[in-house]
Design an enzyme around this catalytic site. Structure first.
Site, short mmCIF file in Angstrom:
data_model
loop_
_atom_site.label_atom_id
_atom_site.label_comp_id
_atom_site.label_asym_id
_atom_site.label_seq_id
_atom_site.Cartn_x
_atom_site.Cartn_y
_atom_site.Cartn_z
N CYS A 69 8.17 49.96 37.27
CA CYS A 69 8.11 49.42 35.59
C CYS A 69 6.90 48.59 35.30
O CYS A 69 6.62 48.03 36.10
CB CYS A 69 9.51 48.70 35.22
SG CYS A 69 9.36 48.29 33.56
N ASP A 111 6.94 46.27 33.58
CA ASP A 111 7.28 44.73 33.40
C ASP A 111 6.49 43.73 34.33
O ASP A 111 6.43 44.33 35.58
CB ASP A 111 9.00 44.88 33.71
CG ASP A 111 9.61 43.39 33.40
OD1 ASP A 111 9.23 42.38 33.64
OD2 ASP A 111 10.72 43.55 32.61
N HIS A 114 14.52 48.43 37.58
CA HIS A 114 14.97 47.05 38.02
C HIS A 114 16.09 46.38 37.15
O HIS A 114 16.19 47.20 36.13
CB HIS A 114 13.70 46.00 37.84
CG HIS A 114 13.19 45.81 36.45
ND1 HIS A 114 13.45 44.99 35.43
CD2 HIS A 114 12.37 46.85 35.83
CE1 HIS A 114 12.77 45.35 34.34
NE2 HIS A 114 12.29 46.51 34.24
N CYS A 138 16.08 45.88 32.42
CA CYS A 138 14.63 46.72 32.00
C CYS A 138 14.96 47.15 30.28
O CYS A 138 15.87 47.88 29.99
CB CYS A 138 14.74 48.06 32.66
SG CYS A 138 13.08 49.03 32.38
#
Lengths: 503, 503
Positions: B164, B166, B232, B243
């Site tokens: 991701c 992130d 995640h 997420c």
């Protein structure tokens, strides 16, 4: 239902010769070398092919060009009591299809929304044109099977062509060079300024397929990837009707094309080992006559902007010869231009020039010394990936793109052209956003649909002012290029979507 | 000059342990399996590596986190008579660099433009961080050479990871999985929703290089391309800190990752012949503890969302064992999870799990039961292609992209995160737009520069309101990945460009 519809299309789009709206005259020559039409005729010209190509071209264009006169008549009727009935009768007779009721039925409120109706008719005509193309394959080339072998015999396994996005070059492959359109790659860019990374990616894929699947030949065959750039100029009005992306400066257009070719070659040579390289070819097109000039490379592959063979001069020099004499002079001219040219490259160039003689003959025979529509006269803009069916001159301005962001320059040129053609008289710019996909890959259609939506949204964002005034309309279409299917219409900014879901 | 500058960087960025700003404690364990730190320590944990990784992480983060307290002090000084002199002394002492005179010298007119100064400091710190990374290679892995051979022995020639975007996964490769960062491909997307076409392109290139250049191995070696997706979740606050792209729903995140993996696999199988396929692996990461769960595939490569090995449980079950016992249980657990798993896949998963035990130990030893910054705490957004140096948690929100148009969703997520982190307190969002290029290809740098400009322009267009309020700043950088060079700063929306042209 589908079949009935297609037959009707055929009639009203005028594919068969002799519809009332077919412009001008047919090419004089009917058989190879018959040269029956006064100035027209050349010993190497393929008369029968010219006739078929002209019938197709004039039929398609008539279908688009009947829209405005028909809508003028519809407009005059709009306050009559039986307006809707009479409008539909007229549309059926002239255009071959019904107008959308949703637009007609609102006419009494204020007046008929002509810009919307115009865009709808262009999109519907485009859809019918695609249906006909994929159902009947009107441009199939007799020598398509032979061409791949010929190309490999010349030393090339791929011919990757980047013309200018200008609609006056949209017929480059099938008309100007008379090549089978499915056997070459065509990606159009404003000013022929192709994307080097996109071409590298294609080279990588081509090499992989040769190694892994032996397509189109095995990797040990001593053939190369040939990249061809086609710039353009105007012999009638060189300072105004040349390539807009290069300020109508022929030398600048040619130099920029050559520079981009060399950048691609160097990128391949420097990115991959083991002697990786590609071959290059630069040609110019006179958009008034379709005559090409070919910059014949030397033995090392070098291209000189001042060293080229001009097909127009060749046509004039050979038009009264026998076919054998003409072919012989053609070969001599190519080798005379660049004496140490590689033999395979010379053979390919000879074929391109010979094919182009037919096209010069076609233009002379059908339109006289030059095209009457020397400047832009495109009917719509095509944006995206696909458009295999567009092989006709001045039909579509083609912006090959993944995103509006990257192709903003190409699109701006197209919008500028259509601002003069359409917006100046209150007509909207019709844009077909199109992404072809491989149907055998699960999820590929969904990704193509998302792609269409994203690009359409970005177009409305970039040209918000035009869109807000109703002067930009977008039809989104996808096509499964694994199935031999026509396009699938997704949605359209005109209130009524042309035959959405009909496929 | 350059060298002196770099030495200074080293000091003030605090790479060596024990700077005043280094947070928290070092990991307890110093040697393999020494487990000296109370709860910390695991027989398979690499204590020395943990110490080095912690020194590096805390040093870099301290450099970024000193910016706000330092600027607060500078702000308090701004109306003093010797403001500029005192501000520069403070900046040198705390940050290790001078502030831009252009911004300081205008303070008397109204007041110091703090948002601009803040963005400038973030960009300058990023630049120094890159310089240090490329000059000193602080994250070099001792087993990098061995890894490629190991991977091939497991049956894979490429490991292509999509985590991701992130920032809490930015350290996935070098910290969480302890892999040599130059030996794997990493492309981050919001929700790990990687672009299938981009991955197909990479697969094609990989196959071509294997066939043509024998890199990384020859095409006849029985190895495959392995695509790994990392989703995640948050064990501490599962419903809010998971997420964002999947609504903090762990199952949805995992299911979406698996679906995308399968779409990629089917695309390869259906697009290419001769049994073309790829292998898939799905892992989940608990962003509070860095513990992974690995969905062990069965013999046919099938992945089950409910069938996985949890490294956290494994850590607890093995932490009091000898290294031999722990390794043995690890192997049994993997094979117990999916008894018919392919042997090479099992070996790779065992290694990933063993590496992850070091990371679990690292987090426990340095931060306690979980990270104190469980939620977002990124320092800037990175957009483009490159960012090899970013291997640290919560440092950068990474949007891998070619265009803003295609990555709009990823960028919107990033801007939303930074609206909470920065904009809510009046600080701008710093965005580094970056495109790496191959310097040995002529024209590649110019194309990367154009690319940066295009993306920066599109960013300002998409987030015009933020930019208009001075709350979005963009620094454009490129990097020649053929030369072992640092980044080159092109331009910056802050009045003063950090060290532009210094390289």
């Amino acid at each position: 239902m589908q079949r009935a519809h297609r037959q009707q299309s055929r009639r009203t789009l005028g594919w068969s010769a002799g519809t009332g709206t077919a412009p001008l005259r047919r090419p004089g020559a009917v058989g190879r070398g018959s040269g029956a039409g006064g100035e027209s005729g050349h010993p190497l010209s393929r008369g029968r092919e010219n006739t078929a190509l002209f019938d197709y071209e004039s039929g398609v264009k008539a279908a688009f060009d009947t829209i405005v006169p028909t809508l003028k008549q519809v407009s005059a009727l709009q306050h009559e009591s039986d307006f809707e009935l009479r409008a539909q009768r007229l549309a059926q007779a002239e255009l071959g299809f019904d107008l959308p009721e949703a637009i007609l039925s609102d006419a009494w409120i204020a007046q008929l929304d002509m810009p919307q109706l115009f865009a709808w008719c262009v999109f519907e005509t485009y859809r019918r044109y695609c249906d006909q193309f994929y159902a009947q394959d009107p441009l199939v080339a007799g020598d398509a099977d032979e061409f791949e072998g010929f190309l490999q015999a010349c030393g090339f396994h791929t011919l990757d062509i980047s013309p200018c996005a200008d609609g006056r070059l949209a017929h480059l492959v099938r008309y100007v060079l008379r090549l089978p359109h499915r056997s070459v790659r065509r990606k159009s860019y404003a000013g022929a300024m192709f994307d080097v990374d996109d071409s590298i990616q294609k080279w990588v894929e081509t090499e992989m397929l040769r190694f892994r699947e032996g397509r189109p030949n095995t990797a040990d065959a001593p053939t190369r990837y040939l990249k061809l750039v086609a710039y353009h100029h105007s012999s009638v009005d060189p300072e105004h009707a040349g390539c807009a992306a290069h300020g109508s400066d022929t030398r600048r257009a040619a130099a920029a094309g050559l520079e981009r070719l060399q950048a691609f070659q160097q990128a391949i040579e420097n990115s991959f080992c083991c002697g990786a390289s590609i071959d290059l070819l630069l040609i110019g097109i006179d958009t008034d006559t379709d005559a090409i000039r070919v910059h014949v490379p030397d033995a090392r592959g070098s291209i000189d902007l001042d060293r080229y063979v001009d097909a127009q001069a060749l046509f004039d020099a050979t038009c009264r010869m026998t076919a054998t004499q003409a072919a012989s002079l053609l070969g001599e001219t190519v080798r005379g231009c660049s004496p140490d040219v590689a033999s395979g490259m010379a053979t390919l160039i000879e074929r391109l020039l010979e094919h182009n003689l037919s096209q010069i003959d076609y233009v002379r025979g059908c339109y006289g010394q030059q095209y009457p529509d020397g400047d832009h006269a495109e009917r719509f803009i095509g944006a995206g990936v696909g458009f295999e069916e567009v092989q006709l001159r001045n039909l579509m301005y083609f912006a090959y793109l993944d995103t509006v962001e990257e192709a903003a320059q190409d699109l701006d040129v197209g919008v500028k052209i259509f601002s003069a053609l359409n917006v100046s008289r209150g007509l909207p710019i019709p844009v077909v956003v199109r992404f072809d996909y491989h149907g055998r890959v699960p999820g590929a259609r969904e990704r193509a649909v998302t792609h269409c939506q994203r690009v359409a949204k970005a177009l409305f964002g970039r040209y918000a002012e035009l869109a807000g005034r109703g002067l930009l309309h977008v039809m989104q279409v996808v096509r499964d290029c694994n199935a031999n299917a026509s396009i699938e219409v997704l949605e359209c900014s005109v209130n009524a979507t042309p035959a959405a879901g009909a496929h």
